[in-house]
Design a protein around this motif. Structure first.
Motif, mmCIF file in Angstrom:
data_model
loop_
_atom_site.group_PDB
_atom_site.id
_atom_site.type_symbol
_atom_site.label_atom_id
_atom_site.label_comp_id
_atom_site.label_asym_id
_atom_site.label_seq_id
_atom_site.Cartn_x
_atom_site.Cartn_y
_atom_site.Cartn_z
ATOM 1 N N HIS A 10 38.043 10.561 48.918
ATOM 2 C CA HIS A 10 36.695 10.783 49.379
ATOM 3 C C HIS A 10 35.799 10.824 50.961
ATOM 4 C CE1 HIS A 10 36.673 9.653 44.705
ATOM 5 N NE2 HIS A 10 36.986 8.674 44.888
ATOM 6 N N LEU A 11 36.738 10.447 51.885
ATOM 7 C CA LEU A 11 36.144 10.504 52.903
ATOM 8 C C LEU A 11 36.546 11.758 53.266
ATOM 9 C CD1 LEU A 11 36.370 7.159 54.148
ATOM 10 C CD2 LEU A 11 35.074 7.619 52.610
ATOM 11 N N ALA A 12 35.944 12.742 54.093
ATOM 12 C CA ALA A 12 35.517 13.630 54.589
ATOM 13 C C ALA A 12 36.518 13.052 56.184
ATOM 14 C CB ALA A 12 34.535 14.433 55.051
ATOM 15 N N ARG A 13 36.714 12.169 56.740
ATOM 16 C CA ARG A 13 37.015 11.396 58.063
ATOM 17 C C ARG A 13 37.727 10.024 57.709
ATOM 18 N NH1 ARG A 13 32.879 13.835 57.964
ATOM 19 N NH2 ARG A 13 31.913 15.166 59.046
ATOM 20 N N PRO A 14 39.127 10.158 56.828
ATOM 21 C CA PRO A 14 39.156 9.269 56.758
ATOM 22 C C PRO A 14 39.722 8.257 58.023
ATOM 23 C CG PRO A 14 41.044 10.519 55.585
ATOM 24 C CD PRO A 14 39.582 11.357 56.183
ATOM 25 N N PHE A 15 39.615 7.035 58.783
ATOM 26 C CA PHE A 15 40.118 5.960 59.618
ATOM 27 C C PHE A 15 40.441 5.622 59.121
ATOM 28 C CE2 PHE A 15 37.299 2.972 58.347
ATOM 29 C CZ PHE A 15 36.115 3.292 57.222
ATOM 30 N N THR A 16 41.041 4.422 60.974
ATOM 31 C CA THR A 16 41.809 3.251 60.642
ATOM 32 C C THR A 16 41.669 1.843 61.920
ATOM 33 O OG1 THR A 16 42.962 4.239 62.400
ATOM 34 C CG2 THR A 16 44.029 3.989 60.276
ATOM 35 N N ARG B 38 29.665 7.106 59.668
ATOM 36 C CA ARG B 38 27.927 6.509 59.364
ATOM 37 C C ARG B 38 27.014 8.129 59.915
ATOM 38 N NH1 ARG B 38 24.606 5.382 63.247
ATOM 39 N NH2 ARG B 38 23.606 3.311 62.995
ATOM 40 N N ARG B 39 26.932 8.994 60.627
ATOM 41 C CA ARG B 39 26.410 9.882 60.947
ATOM 42 C C ARG B 39 26.507 10.632 60.108
ATOM 43 N NH1 ARG B 39 29.057 9.791 66.281
ATOM 44 N NH2 ARG B 39 30.476 11.572 65.074
ATOM 45 N N ALA B 40 27.571 10.946 58.690
ATOM 46 C CA ALA B 40 27.554 11.539 57.731
ATOM 47 C C ALA B 40 26.880 11.561 56.713
ATOM 48 C CB ALA B 40 29.310 12.420 57.032
ATOM 49 N N LEU B 41 27.303 10.159 56.353
ATOM 50 C CA LEU B 41 26.266 9.414 55.571
ATOM 51 C C LEU B 41 24.629 9.658 56.262
ATOM 52 C CD1 LEU B 41 26.507 7.230 52.897
ATOM 53 C CD2 LEU B 41 26.202 5.512 54.781
ATOM 54 N N LEU B 42 24.222 9.743 57.120
ATOM 55 C CA LEU B 42 23.015 9.596 57.693
ATOM 56 C C LEU B 42 22.451 10.712 56.647
ATOM 57 C CD1 LEU B 42 22.606 7.070 60.781
ATOM 58 C CD2 LEU B 42 21.650 7.190 58.616
#
Ligand code: ADP
Ligand code: GLC
Length: 488
Positions: free
Chosen positions: A266-272, A281-285
């Motif tokens: 579901h995430l455009a930018r997965p992270f670890t 965060r930027r995408a969510l805003l």
């Protein structure tokens, strides 16, 4: 029919099960338990109702049982594998082929025959335990919430000899119906008394489960203790106290494969790492058309009900926006709360009414903090998703919230163990104070980054709890065998 070779057979019974049908955490738990218990040597098949969405999602379903009269109409049981689950689906169109959620019609009213719908599910569970499926019988039946509670009675009435565990996910829902329904629900008259399933003149399905089950559990150790007190017991605290010897509190875990920020589709930018959250965060805003005010981006993903304390958050929210924080809410439920939140939407507060699984993942990934100011919370899963996704949970100190979040007080910060903020006692004022504290911590970059890193490392899977369920199943199965052997 050997279903899962090498695994001991058990039957789970639930009114919802992720990812097929979900309105809240019960579905997540029912969906995650089978994989967790397989690692303990138990092969859990899950019996769920055949709602339209479930039937549509079943690949290659086989009919494994037919019942001509299932509480007012014909029914059959379908067996299928979907989403890694070994499913038994009760296909009874007269009960389940309807639009809306599992419990309500489109206007939010309970279906008037909910008693029969879930009595049917419970009855089928007992029939299966009693040998209703050729070649497969469970050693243990695991009942979830009131919708499965009557199965504890039916298992006994049908003399199946199969023991059951009743798990309480939420004591606020009893499944009450009128005394005149005894016969229609195939319940024995002899059970209708205060020590049985009678509750102030009504039939109480949850109480039936609590009284008749061989063992009872709930979804956190703190809630197990709270349930024995009148403030939390919802009129059943006496019943819980009477069963104290058979009661356990087993903390929920989350499915760490489905909820994995490194691989989440579901995430455009997965992270670890916590740093990897920045792009989310930027995408969510942007998704909520909010600007960055320099303070923490806080979010709520929740059913909108009295339980969740979100009326208090509405009162406390200005503290956050005054400090440059942002607040995002994704939720649905009580119409009054939906409207109150919609009315509060502003430059700093964004509100989405509805249910959206993908968006919920993006919120956990993008938010700096997840707020859970519940008045009571049997376990709570949103704070666990928050921890795993590097969002700092701000929670009321109750139930499973108290068992899973370590407050960022001076001592815990020094010891390097803090994972979130806890609020006690809960009020609009104490919540506002916690939001101030959150803003202070957020402004202290090194402290904030340690807090998030601690959270992401916190154990939130089933590693600790699956063995507890496995041991409980084994104990129940063994006691039932001993009873069988001792019987004349
Ligand atoms: P409860 O079971 O009391 O609702 P939990 O915290 O145990 O609370 O579980 C809630 C689950 O439902 C979580 O998986 C959460 O992400 C999800 N959820 C709640 N509301 C929504 C919504 N509006 N959209 C998407 N997911 C939601
Ligand atoms: C209930 C509770 C929640 C719990 C969930 C799964 O819906 O409200 O606290 O996490 O069940 O057990």
């Amino acid at each position: 029919m050997v279903v899962t070779p090498g695994l001991r057979p058990a039957l789970g019974v639930a009114s919802e099960c992720a990812p097929l049908v979900k309105t809240g955490g019960l579905a997540d738990v029912a969906g995650a338990l089978p994989a967790a218990l397989a690692r303990q040597g138990w092969g859990l098949r899950t019996l769920i109702p055949g709602y339209p969405g479930v039937l549509a999602a079943l690949p290659r379903a086989r009919e494994v049982a037919q019942v001509p009269d299932m509480f007012g109409g014909p029914a059959r049981v379908l067996a299928s594998h979907a989403a890694g689950l070994d499913l038994l689906v009760l296909d009874a169109p007269h009960l389940f082929d309807r639009p809306g959620t599992p419990y309500w019609d489109a206007s939010g009213r309970d279906w008037p025959d909910n008693d029969a719908r879930f009595a049917a599910l419970s009855w089928m569970a007992a029939r299966i335990a009693g040998g209703g499926l050729a070649g497969w019988r469970p050693e243990v039946v695991h009942l979830h919430d009131w919708q499965a509670g009557l199965a504890a009675v039916y298992l006994r009435e049908l003399a199946t000899g199969v023991p059951c565990l009743m798990t309480v996910h939420n004591m606020a829902f009893h499944g009450l119906t009128g005394a005149g329904r005894l016969m229609a629900l195939r319940l024995p008259d002899h059970g209708f008394h205060p020590e049985g399933f009678e509750f102030f003149g009504h039939i109480n399905a949850l109480k039936a489960g609590l009284v008749w089950a061989d063992a009872v559990s709930t979804v956190s150790p703190t809630y197990a203790r709270e349930l024995m007190r009148p403030e939390f017991g919802m009129g059943l605290d006496g019943v819980v106290r009477a069963r104290a010897a058979d009661m356990s509190g087993i903390l929920n875990g989350i499915d760490t494969e489905v909820w994995n920020p490194a691989t989440d589709p579901h995430l455009a930018r997965p992270f670890t790492t916590p740093r990897g959250k920045a792009a989310n965060r930027r995408a969510l805003l942007a998704e909520f058309a909010l600007t960055d005010g320099g303070g923490p981006v806080c979010a709520v993903v929740s059913r909108l009900s009295e339980q969740k304390g979100l009326d208090l958050l509405l009162q406390a929210a200005p503290v956050l926006t005054d400090r440059g924080g942002r607040l995002i809410l994704l939720g649905a439920g009580d119409r009054g709360l939906e409207n109150a939140w919609l009315a509060a939407a502003s430059d700093g507060v964004a509100v989405r009414i509805g249910y959206d699984e993908g968006l919920s993942h993006r919120i956990y990934a993008g938010a700096d903090a997840i707020l859970v100011p519940s008045r009571f919370e049997p376990c709570g899963l949103t704070q666990l998703y928050a921890l795993r996704y590097g969002a700092v949970p701000v929670v009321a100190l109750t139930g499973g919230l108290a068992d899973t979040v370590i407050d960022a007080n001076e001592a815990a910060l020094r010891a390097g163990v803090a994972t979130g903020l806890t609020v006690h006692p809960l009020s609009a004022e104490t919540l506002a104070h916690a939001l101030q504290r959150l803003c202070d911590l957020y402004a202290d970059a090194p402290v904030w980054s340690r807090l998030r890193a601690n959270g992401m490392k916190a154990p939130v899977g089933w590693e600790a709890s699956a063995p507890a369920y496995g041991a409980l199943y084994s104990r129940l199965a063994q006691a039932a065998r001993a009873r069988d052997t001792a019987a004349p």
